[in-house]
Design a protein around this motif. Structure first.
Motif, PDB file in Angstrom:
ATOM      1  N   VAL A 105       4.418   0.812   4.085  1.00  0.00           N
ATOM      2  CA  VAL A 105       3.240  -0.641   3.010  1.00  0.00           C
ATOM      3  C   VAL A 105       4.043  -1.106   1.618  1.00  0.00           C
ATOM      4  O   VAL A 105       4.123  -1.800   1.822  1.00  0.00           O
ATOM      5  CB  VAL A 105       2.682   0.032   2.497  1.00  0.00           C
ATOM      6  CG1 VAL A 105       1.308   0.162   3.754  1.00  0.00           C
ATOM      7  CG2 VAL A 105       2.661   1.091   1.866  1.00  0.00           C
ATOM      8  N   PHE A 139       6.471  -3.565   3.289  1.00  0.00           N
ATOM      9  CA  PHE A 139       6.111  -4.783   3.837  1.00  0.00           C
ATOM     10  C   PHE A 139       5.259  -5.806   2.592  1.00  0.00           C
ATOM     11  O   PHE A 139       5.118  -6.780   2.722  1.00  0.00           O
ATOM     12  CB  PHE A 139       5.384  -4.057   4.579  1.00  0.00           C
ATOM     13  CG  PHE A 139       5.367  -4.163   5.815  1.00  0.00           C
ATOM     14  CD1 PHE A 139       6.625  -4.379   6.585  1.00  0.00           C
ATOM     15  CD2 PHE A 139       4.395  -3.750   7.333  1.00  0.00           C
ATOM     16  CE1 PHE A 139       6.977  -3.743   7.597  1.00  0.00           C
ATOM     17  CE2 PHE A 139       4.971  -3.414   8.762  1.00  0.00           C
ATOM     18  CZ  PHE A 139       6.308  -3.428   8.660  1.00  0.00           C
ATOM     19  N   ASN A 140       5.158  -4.790   1.829  1.00  0.00           N
ATOM     20  CA  ASN A 140       3.958  -5.692   0.500  1.00  0.00           C
ATOM     21  C   ASN A 140       5.129  -6.114  -0.771  1.00  0.00           C
ATOM     22  O   ASN A 140       4.695  -6.456  -1.636  1.00  0.00           O
ATOM     23  CB  ASN A 140       2.687  -4.758   0.610  1.00  0.00           C
ATOM     24  CG  ASN A 140       1.948  -5.273   1.438  1.00  0.00           C
ATOM     25  OD1 ASN A 140       1.012  -6.212   2.214  1.00  0.00           O
ATOM     26  ND2 ASN A 140       1.488  -3.539   1.993  1.00  0.00           N
ATOM     27  N   LEU A 141       6.042  -5.027  -1.566  1.00  0.00           N
ATOM     28  CA  LEU A 141       6.253  -5.225  -2.446  1.00  0.00           C
ATOM     29  C   LEU A 141       7.816  -5.915  -2.942  1.00  0.00           C
ATOM     30  O   LEU A 141       8.440  -5.351  -3.809  1.00  0.00           O
ATOM     31  CB  LEU A 141       6.049  -3.680  -3.281  1.00  0.00           C
ATOM     32  CG  LEU A 141       4.650  -3.479  -3.593  1.00  0.00           C
ATOM     33  CD1 LEU A 141       4.860  -2.337  -4.366  1.00  0.00           C
ATOM     34  CD2 LEU A 141       4.337  -4.860  -3.827  1.00  0.00           C
ATOM     35  N   ARG A 142       7.946  -6.078  -1.516  1.00  0.00           N
ATOM     36  CA  ARG A 142       9.716  -6.383  -1.932  1.00  0.00           C
ATOM     37  C   ARG A 142       9.924  -7.948  -2.899  1.00  0.00           C
ATOM     38  O   ARG A 142       8.691  -8.602  -2.767  1.00  0.00           O
ATOM     39  CB  ARG A 142      10.039  -7.903   0.038  1.00  0.00           C
ATOM     40  CG  ARG A 142       9.746  -6.096   0.539  1.00  0.00           C
ATOM     41  CD  ARG A 142      11.042  -6.587   2.290  1.00  0.00           C
ATOM     42  NE  ARG A 142      10.313  -8.025   2.685  1.00  0.00           N
ATOM     43  CZ  ARG A 142      10.014  -8.126   3.167  1.00  0.00           C
ATOM     44  NH1 ARG A 142       8.726  -7.025   3.671  1.00  0.00           N
ATOM     45  NH2 ARG A 142       8.731  -9.229   3.825  1.00  0.00           N
ATOM     46  N   PRO A 171       8.514  -2.842  -9.060  1.00  0.00           N
ATOM     47  CA  PRO A 171       8.261  -2.317 -10.139  1.00  0.00           C
ATOM     48  C   PRO A 171       7.882  -0.954  -9.549  1.00  0.00           C
ATOM     49  O   PRO A 171       7.426  -0.199 -10.728  1.00  0.00           O
ATOM     50  CB  PRO A 171       6.409  -2.778 -10.420  1.00  0.00           C
ATOM     51  CG  PRO A 171       5.661  -3.519  -9.155  1.00  0.00           C
ATOM     52  CD  PRO A 171       6.977  -3.955  -8.188  1.00  0.00           C
ATOM     53  N   TRP A 221      11.281  -3.135 -12.589  1.00  0.00           N
ATOM     54  CA  TRP A 221      10.862  -4.164 -11.764  1.00  0.00           C
ATOM     55  C   TRP A 221      10.205  -4.818 -12.088  1.00  0.00           C
ATOM     56  O   TRP A 221       8.626  -5.178 -11.393  1.00  0.00           O
ATOM     57  CB  TRP A 221      11.216  -5.133 -10.562  1.00  0.00           C
ATOM     58  CG  TRP A 221      12.799  -4.072 -10.157  1.00  0.00           C
ATOM     59  CD1 TRP A 221      13.638  -2.938  -9.078  1.00  0.00           C
ATOM     60  CD2 TRP A 221      14.490  -4.973 -10.506  1.00  0.00           C
ATOM     61  NE1 TRP A 221      14.768  -3.220  -9.253  1.00  0.00           N
ATOM     62  CE2 TRP A 221      15.303  -4.279  -9.316  1.00  0.00           C
ATOM     63  CE3 TRP A 221      13.892  -6.172 -11.088  1.00  0.00           C
ATOM     64  CZ2 TRP A 221      16.338  -4.812 -10.235  1.00  0.00           C
ATOM     65  CZ3 TRP A 221      15.481  -6.194 -11.457  1.00  0.00           C
ATOM     66  CH2 TRP A 221      16.265  -5.821 -10.181  1.00  0.00           C
ATOM     67  N   GLU A 222       9.487  -4.947 -13.742  1.00  0.00           N
ATOM     68  CA  GLU A 222       8.021  -5.703 -14.149  1.00  0.00           C
ATOM     69  C   GLU A 222       8.200  -7.414 -13.762  1.00  0.00           C
ATOM     70  O   GLU A 222       7.022  -7.484 -13.216  1.00  0.00           O
ATOM     71  CB  GLU A 222       7.849  -5.403 -15.425  1.00  0.00           C
ATOM     72  CG  GLU A 222       7.570  -3.999 -15.240  1.00  0.00           C
ATOM     73  CD  GLU A 222       7.073  -4.192 -17.022  1.00  0.00           C
ATOM     74  OE1 GLU A 222       7.447  -4.091 -17.823  1.00  0.00           O
ATOM     75  OE2 GLU A 222       5.820  -2.910 -17.363  1.00  0.00           O
ATOM     76  N   THR A 223       9.512  -8.201 -13.830  1.00  0.00           N
ATOM     77  CA  THR A 223       9.808  -9.085 -13.624  1.00  0.00           C
ATOM     78  C   THR A 223      10.571  -9.088 -12.021  1.00  0.00           C
ATOM     79  O   THR A 223      11.736  -8.215 -12.733  1.00  0.00           O
ATOM     80  CB  THR A 223      10.143  -9.664 -14.803  1.00  0.00           C
ATOM     81  OG1 THR A 223       9.461  -9.485 -15.810  1.00  0.00           O
ATOM     82  CG2 THR A 223      10.902 -11.298 -14.376  1.00  0.00           C
ATOM     83  N   GLN A 224       9.989  -9.757 -11.349  1.00  0.00           N
ATOM     84  CA  GLN A 224      10.633  -9.651  -9.810  1.00  0.00           C
ATOM     85  C   GLN A 224      12.406 -10.062  -9.981  1.00  0.00           C
ATOM     86  O   GLN A 224      11.863 -11.299 -10.157  1.00  0.00           O
ATOM     87  CB  GLN A 224       9.610  -9.208  -8.738  1.00  0.00           C
ATOM     88  CG  GLN A 224       9.280  -8.298  -8.820  1.00  0.00           C
ATOM     89  CD  GLN A 224       8.613  -8.215  -6.976  1.00  0.00           C
ATOM     90  OE1 GLN A 224       8.080  -9.769  -6.196  1.00  0.00           O
ATOM     91  NE2 GLN A 224       8.761  -7.461  -6.232  1.00  0.00           N
ATOM     92  N   VAL A 282      14.613 -12.487  -8.075  1.00  0.00           N
ATOM     93  CA  VAL A 282      14.628 -13.321  -6.590  1.00  0.00           C
ATOM     94  C   VAL A 282      15.782 -13.315  -5.854  1.00  0.00           C
ATOM     95  O   VAL A 282      17.182 -13.283  -6.424  1.00  0.00           O
ATOM     96  CB  VAL A 282      14.272 -15.378  -7.491  1.00  0.00           C
ATOM     97  CG1 VAL A 282      13.979 -15.858  -6.035  1.00  0.00           C
ATOM     98  CG2 VAL A 282      13.467 -15.402  -7.912  1.00  0.00           C
ATOM     99  N   ALA A 330       3.754   1.099  -3.468  1.00  0.00           N
ATOM    100  CA  ALA A 330       2.613   0.626  -3.709  1.00  0.00           C
ATOM    101  C   ALA A 330       1.519   1.869  -3.708  1.00  0.00           C
ATOM    102  O   ALA A 330       0.306   0.862  -4.095  1.00  0.00           O
ATOM    103  CB  ALA A 330       2.496  -0.347  -1.916  1.00  0.00           C
ATOM    104  N   LEU A 331       1.422   2.230  -3.326  1.00  0.00           N
ATOM    105  CA  LEU A 331       0.415   3.815  -3.672  1.00  0.00           C
ATOM    106  C   LEU A 331       0.950   4.874  -4.139  1.00  0.00           C
ATOM    107  O   LEU A 331       0.703   5.681  -3.732  1.00  0.00           O
ATOM    108  CB  LEU A 331       0.055   4.132  -2.264  1.00  0.00           C
ATOM    109  CG  LEU A 331      -0.412   2.849  -0.899  1.00  0.00           C
ATOM    110  CD1 LEU A 331      -0.431   3.586   0.128  1.00  0.00           C
ATOM    111  CD2 LEU A 331      -1.467   2.117  -1.757  1.00  0.00           C
ATOM    112  N   PRO A 332       1.343   4.778  -5.416  1.00  0.00           N
ATOM    113  CA  PRO A 332       1.682   5.767  -6.540  1.00  0.00           C
ATOM    114  C   PRO A 332       0.542   7.173  -6.547  1.00  0.00           C
ATOM    115  O   PRO A 332       1.521   7.793  -6.985  1.00  0.00           O
ATOM    116  CB  PRO A 332       1.515   4.752  -7.676  1.00  0.00           C
ATOM    117  CG  PRO A 332       1.496   4.002  -7.968  1.00  0.00           C
ATOM    118  CD  PRO A 332       0.462   3.496  -6.631  1.00  0.00           C
ATOM    119  N   PRO A 350      10.952 -11.654  -4.032  1.00  0.00           N
ATOM    120  CA  PRO A 350      10.657 -13.331  -3.759  1.00  0.00           C
ATOM    121  C   PRO A 350      11.916 -13.202  -2.728  1.00  0.00           C
ATOM    122  O   PRO A 350      13.129 -13.245  -3.409  1.00  0.00           O
ATOM    123  CB  PRO A 350      10.420 -13.742  -4.903  1.00  0.00           C
ATOM    124  CG  PRO A 350       9.363 -13.034  -5.751  1.00  0.00           C
ATOM    125  CD  PRO A 350      10.107 -11.797  -5.359  1.00  0.00           C
TER     126      PRO A 350
END
Lengths: 40, 531
Positions: free
Chosen positions: B185, B188-191, B106, B524-527, B529, B109-111, B193
């Motif tokens: 980050v 690593f964290n926001l990819r 979305p 991408w509020e809805t990620q 797949v 990670a750290l805006p 699914p």
């Protein structure tokens, strides 16, 4: 796997991101500071 | 990569301030990406004007336009501006705009860290260039005149311009580290699914390696310039031989950062290149894993080869041999990348829109940078070419053709996605051909000037170098003026133009093309797949 990014899942990922960010920041600061302690 | 479901977010929840407050307070990755790219473009012209003044002075032998001190300042600040304030922010702008779109996140990670990272840049740029203005009012003796390398003991003895540059580099370094942390980050964290690391877009891989390199090397540069500052003002003698220090130590510390910096500038471009080549060849990227492993290999090798920048300073023979062979070994993973780029195009249904033209120009001209780099990596040959114009030509093939032209490739490729409008292909093609021809007109003569023995960083030269310097200056002015076409084309595209579709290019693959052009405020509020 769930496609919708729920607020709870987003909060979990952001917390993980913050933890990793602090660790990386600390590593960068350590690199900077350790350099001054090395004797020539 | 196949995409099972995608649900572009609707235009809702766009409550943000307008006017200048929007840009000061924004935490949106697209806004911050736009600011980075705009800042980079402005500084590209600032650095360009500086070097055109230098080339004007070098048009003919003798001193015509400026004093040697001012000439040295222009060269040093040109390099610092182009590296730290143009090329690096441009790559960070790409990362901000594209990473969330490409990995299905979305936002970054750290805006808030992201906003801070950008807003450190303008003060740093002001610090770099302010000494020119201060000198006009009789304060100080101008900007840093040591070249971008800050070499001691010259930098220990220099004027206030060195202090300004030291503080500017510290601020730029903090900004780079914050940006890098954010990119790591986020990846690593926001990819999305299903997007495993081996399904990550190559652009994201290129930036991931870049970010780790920045975190590993910027602190070393910061340490070196802090030591320089204490040598200048607080009585230490780290680099002062008269006090038991060692000026060569500075060169080691600087280039431990400086060589990885070359790859920091280039890896994001190498990452975006396969996307462009694949799109306009209408074929999948060749050798995805080979490219990923090459990125990693180049990243690792880049931090163990630094002393090839100062072979001539005097080193034990085993050290010379080690640094020569380790440097040459970088050509192996780089050759793998070149092979993959060419193999991606092989038997493809190629078309030559502006991004593809720039990608072709990049491959050919950056190839020349690689080949001339091998010459300089040779200890025996380097003794002749060191500090000559051959080096200047080599690194401009690397950083202009490899870096800036790579950025132009990315801008033309993604601009319709960002703005929702198509740019003018006619202007884009004019821009490409003028750039390629004038770039070679500028820098091919410099190879020969270097081979003939002309040293770099001199405002005057022997008569035998006159003709090639005149040709080089004419080329530089055409090159500089042709970049106005680039700026105009971007401006026109931002203002309007034919509507761009979501999938702007026929052969484009990847999550970012599933979103409309321009993408909604919150992507991408809805990620999606990824399968």
């Amino acid at each position: 796997m769930e496609a919708t990014l729920t607020p709870a899942e987003m909060a979990r990922r952001q917390a993980a991101a913050r933890r990793t960010a602090w660790a990386l920041g600390a590593a960068a600061l350590a690199l900077y500071l350790i350099g001054f302690l090395i004797q020539r | 990569m196949s995409i099972a479901t995608t649900h572009p977010a609707e235009h809702h929840g766009e409550h943000h301030p307008s006017g200048i407050l929007r840009w000061l307070t924004t935490t949106n990755h697209k806004d911050i990406g736009t600011m980075y790219l705009t800042f980079a473009l402005i500084m590209f012209f600032v650095g360009g004007i500086m070097i055109l003044a230098v080339r004007a002075e070098l048009f003919s032998p003798g001193l015509q336009l400026m004093k040697p001190e001012f000439f040295n300042q222009l060269i040093g600040v040109h390099a610092l501006v182009m590296i730290f304030a143009a090329l690096m922010p441009a790559a960070t702008g790409f990362a901000n705009w594209q990473l969330p779109l490409m990995i299905g996140a979305p936002d970054m990670a750290l805006p808030r860290l992201n906003n801070w990272g950008f807003w450190l840049l303008p003060p740093a740029a002001i610090l770099l260039t302010l000494p020119f203005t201060l000198a006009l009012f009789g304060i100080g003796d101008g900007a840093i005149a040591t070249g971008w390398t800050f070499y001691a003991p010259l930098s220990v003895q220099g004027g206030i311009g060195v202090d300004f540059a030291i503080f500017a580099v510290h601020i730029l370094g903090v900004s780079s580290i914050m940006g890098s942390i954010n990119i790591i980050v986020t990846i690593f964290n926001l990819r999305a699914p299903g997007m495993t690391m081996m399904k990550l877009p190559l652009f994201a891989w290129g930036w991931l390696i870049t970010a780790f390199l920045l975190i590993a090397t910027i602190p070393v540069l910061a340490g070196a310039v802090t030591m320089l500052l204490t040598d200048r003002h607080f009585g230490t003698h780290f680099f002062d031989a008269a006090g038991g220090g060692d000026p060569i130590l500075f060169q080691h510390l600087f280039w431990f950062f400086g060589h990885p910096e070359v790859y920091i500038l280039l890896l994001p471009v190498w990452g975006l290149m396969p996307h462009v080549l694949s799109t306009f060849s209408r074929k999948p990227t060749y050798g995805y894993k080979a490219q990923v492993y090459s990125f990693i290999a180049i990243g690792v090798l880049s931090v163990i080869v630094w002393a090839h920048h100062f072979f001539t300073v005097g080193m034990p023979v085993p050290a010379l041999i080690y640094f020569m062979f380790s440097t040459m070994s970088i050509s192996l993973p780089l050759a793998v990348l070149f092979f993959c780029w060419v193999a991606t195009m092989w038997r493809g249904a190629m078309s030559f829109e502006t991004p593809m033209l720039f990608a072709q120009g990049f491959i050919v001209l950056f190839g020349m940078a690689g080949l001339t780099g091998l010459v300089l990596a040779d200890v025996a040959a380097d003794a002749q070419y060191h500090h000559s114009y051959f080096v200047v030509a080599h690194f401009h093939y690397a950083l202009f053709a490899g870096g800036i032209m790579g950025v132009m490739t990315g801008v033309y490729y993604w601009l319709p996605k960002w703005t929702g409008h198509m740019y003018s292909e006619t202007l884009g093609k004019w821009h490409f051909w003028l750039t390629v021809v004038s770039f070679n007109l500028t820098f091919i003569p410099q190879f020969f000037l270097g081979l003939a023995g002309m040293p770099r960083r001199i405002p005057d030269y022997a008569l035998q170098f006159s003709e090639f310097n005149a040709i080089s200056t004419v080329g530089a002015f055409i090159l500089g003026l042709s970049q106005l076409l680039f700026a105009y084309n971007i401006w026109r595209c931002v203002k309007g133009g034919p509507k761009a579709e979501g999938r702007v290019w026929e052969g484009a693959e990847g999550l970012e093309w599933e979103l409309p052009s321009p993408p909604p405020h919150h992507s991408w509020e809805t990620q999606p797949v990824v399968k």
